[in-house]
Design a protein around this motif. Structure first.
Motif, short mmCIF file in Angstrom:
data_model
loop_
_atom_site.label_atom_id
_atom_site.label_comp_id
_atom_site.label_asym_id
_atom_site.label_seq_id
_atom_site.Cartn_x
_atom_site.Cartn_y
_atom_site.Cartn_z
N GLN A 131 0.83 -1.20 0.00
CA GLN A 131 0.00 0.00 0.00
C GLN A 131 0.87 1.26 0.00
O GLN A 131 0.60 2.22 -0.73
CB GLN A 131 -0.92 0.00 1.22
CG GLN A 131 -1.99 -1.05 1.21
CD GLN A 131 -2.81 -1.03 2.49
OE1 GLN A 131 -3.34 0.01 2.89
NE2 GLN A 131 -2.93 -2.18 3.15
N ILE A 132 1.91 1.24 0.83
CA ILE A 132 2.82 2.39 0.89
C ILE A 132 3.50 2.62 -0.45
O ILE A 132 3.49 3.73 -1.00
CB ILE A 132 3.88 2.19 1.99
CG1 ILE A 132 3.24 2.14 3.38
CG2 ILE A 132 4.93 3.32 1.93
CD1 ILE A 132 4.21 1.72 4.47
N PHE A 133 4.08 1.56 -0.99
CA PHE A 133 4.83 1.69 -2.23
C PHE A 133 3.94 2.12 -3.39
O PHE A 133 4.33 2.94 -4.23
CB PHE A 133 5.54 0.38 -2.56
CG PHE A 133 6.61 -0.04 -1.59
CD1 PHE A 133 7.11 0.85 -0.64
CD2 PHE A 133 7.13 -1.33 -1.60
CE1 PHE A 133 8.10 0.46 0.26
CE2 PHE A 133 8.12 -1.72 -0.72
CZ PHE A 133 8.60 -0.83 0.22
N SER A 134 2.74 1.55 -3.45
CA SER A 134 1.83 1.88 -4.54
C SER A 134 1.44 3.36 -4.50
O SER A 134 1.48 4.05 -5.54
CB SER A 134 0.58 1.00 -4.45
OG SER A 134 -0.32 1.32 -5.48
N ALA A 135 1.08 3.84 -3.32
CA ALA A 135 0.71 5.25 -3.19
C ALA A 135 1.91 6.16 -3.44
O ALA A 135 1.78 7.22 -4.08
CB ALA A 135 0.14 5.50 -1.79
N GLN A 136 3.06 5.76 -2.95
CA GLN A 136 4.27 6.55 -3.15
C GLN A 136 4.60 6.69 -4.64
O GLN A 136 4.95 7.78 -5.12
CB GLN A 136 5.44 5.91 -2.42
CG GLN A 136 6.76 6.67 -2.55
CD GLN A 136 7.94 5.90 -2.00
OE1 GLN A 136 7.76 4.95 -1.24
NE2 GLN A 136 9.14 6.29 -2.39
N VAL A 137 4.50 5.60 -5.37
CA VAL A 137 4.83 5.63 -6.80
C VAL A 137 3.82 6.49 -7.57
O VAL A 137 4.21 7.23 -8.49
CB VAL A 137 4.91 4.21 -7.37
CG1 VAL A 137 4.97 4.24 -8.89
CG2 VAL A 137 6.12 3.49 -6.81
N ASP A 138 2.56 6.44 -7.21
CA ASP A 138 1.57 7.30 -7.85
C ASP A 138 1.95 8.77 -7.70
O ASP A 138 1.87 9.56 -8.65
CB ASP A 138 0.18 7.06 -7.26
CG ASP A 138 -0.42 5.73 -7.68
OD1 ASP A 138 0.09 5.12 -8.65
OD2 ASP A 138 -1.39 5.29 -7.02
N ILE A 139 2.37 9.13 -6.49
CA ILE A 139 2.80 10.51 -6.24
C ILE A 139 4.07 10.82 -7.02
O ILE A 139 4.20 11.88 -7.64
CB ILE A 139 3.03 10.72 -4.73
CG1 ILE A 139 1.73 10.57 -3.95
CG2 ILE A 139 3.65 12.10 -4.46
CD1 ILE A 139 1.91 10.45 -2.45
#
Length: 416
Positions: free
Chosen positions: A233-241
């Protein structure tokens, strides 16, 4: 051949002179104390060294010293530091070893009775310190301060607090710095931030006044097996940003930048990888692929991956993830023979580092031994291009300046 052309040829695996980098990134830098010693060694004008990275107390190399050393690479960094304040403004600070250096205006410290020094996120002393420089030490350690993590009810926003939309002020800084770098004639590498998936140097949140979430280093490493859903969840949201920010950064930096520092997450110990290939492919590779694919589709930048340690079994996965450059090339670790690295992966990866053994020869050897090792590594890694010279990681305090000078002269000798 210009300095920029030297780097371009190396990045495209074309034979030619070996480009020389010291100071281009936070993992190819030099301690402030060594910058001063090197200026004295070359008889340059006495100036207070400017610190460019507070966690490791790395120093900025000015143009007169770059010229004396034969440096080919310069950087475009995000203005924000590892302790949350911007690398702007200037004031004097006396180090524990007695050196007067220049630091950013919000570099704020206190000193204990024992002589330990503490540094504060955003320079705000109303919050607990974010970093600790032990008495007798030469760089800061980030302090783990997040102790409210509930693994049964994790809050995603807590571990995303340091990520967000890049500001117009930061974009303007990158725009100006890129223009200056392009006009300098050096090869250019950009370190823009926001793409460091799981970098343990950032996990404690040293840039935050009061970090929340999963911040303990031991617990983070355990989560790579026990709590992968949360990390996804962290990595997915971080990459979107990160991808949204990269669109804006590309507009600001353009193709003046030749390489981009993507991530410094270490995957190796001295004896082998810290995680299995299966964990890497499941937990990290999908996000690296998204970032690298975007960069390759929208820019001419080559992508730079830092990982210390013994990582031979993971290198094919790093290549599949889309990385073009590997650093620091720690051939001193187990199963990392330099000739084998070059033979097996030299067509796919640029080796940026590996120039000298920083755990033995460089700090403890004689200048003649440093020269011999540097020439040997240049000979191995530069065949058919694909090599940028740097030591194995940053040049540390207490390195004999004569050994550093021997390294510099050996690179010049190899290129002559």
């Amino acid at each position: 051949m210009t300095k920029r052309e030297k780097l371009e040829r190396a990045l495209n695996h074309q034979a030619g002179p070996v480009p020389f980098d010291i100071g281009g990134t936070s993992v190819t830098g030099i301690h402030v104390s060594m910058v001063e010693k090197l200026r004295d060694y070359y008889g340059l004008e006495k100036r207070k060294v400017k610190m460019c990275e507070p966690l490791q107390l790395l120093g900025y190399i000015e143009d007169d010293l770059k010229e004396a050393m034969g440096i080919d690479v310069t950087n475009v960094w995000n203005p924000n530091t590892m302790f949350g304040f911007q690398n702007v403004g200037e004031k004097e600070w006396r180090t524990p070893w007695g050196q007067e250096i220049l630091v950013p205006e919000n570099f704020v410290t206190t000193t204990s009775q024992k002589g330990d020094i503490y540094i504060y996120a955003e320079g705000d002393t109303s919050f607990p310190p974010a970093g600790h420089l032990p008495s007798g030490g030469y760089f800061f350690d980030t302090i783990s301060r997040g102790h409210d993590f509930d693994e049964d009810n994790p809050r995603l926003e807590d571990n995303l607090e340091e990520f967000g939309e890049i500001s117009e002020q930061d974009l303007e800084y990158i725009r100006i710095r890129t223009q200056q770098a392009g006009e300098s004639g050096y090869g250019v590498i950009g370190s823009f931030g926001g793409t460091a998936i799981g970098d343990i140097a950032m996990v404690p949140g040293g840039m935050l006044k009061a970090p929340k979430g999963l911040r303990d280093i031991t617990e983070w490493y355990m989560a790579t097996l026990a709590n992968q859903d949360y990390l996804h969840q962290i990595f997915s949201a971080q990459v979107d940003i990160a991808l949204k920010n990269l669109e804006k950064i590309k507009e600001a930096a353009g193709d003046t930048v030749q390489a981009a520092f993507v991530c410094g997450t270490d995957f190796g110990t001295q004896n082998g990888p810290f995680c299995s290939n299966e964990v890497f492919r499941e937990l990290y590779m999908p996000y690296y692929k998204k970032i690298n694919n975007w960069i390759h589709s929208h820019t001419k930048w080559k992508t730079f991956k830092h990982s210390c340690g013994s990582i031979m079994p993971m290198i094919p996965d790093l290549i599949e993830s889309g990385f073009d450059i590997l650093n620091p090339v720690q051939w001193t670790a187990e199963n990392m023979d330099p000739a084998q690295l070059k033979k097996e992966f030299g067509k796919d990866l640029v080796f940026w580092g590996g120039g000298v053994n920083t755990q033995k020869t460089f700090p403890f050897g004689k200048p003649a031994e440093v020269r011999e090792e540097v020439l040997k590594m240049c000979d191995i890694f530069s065949k058919d291009g694909g090599f940028v010279f740097n030591a194995i990681h940053n040049i540390q305090a207490l390195t004999p300046v004569e050994n550093l000078a021997a390294l510099i002269e050996a690179v010049k000798e190899f290129n002559s």
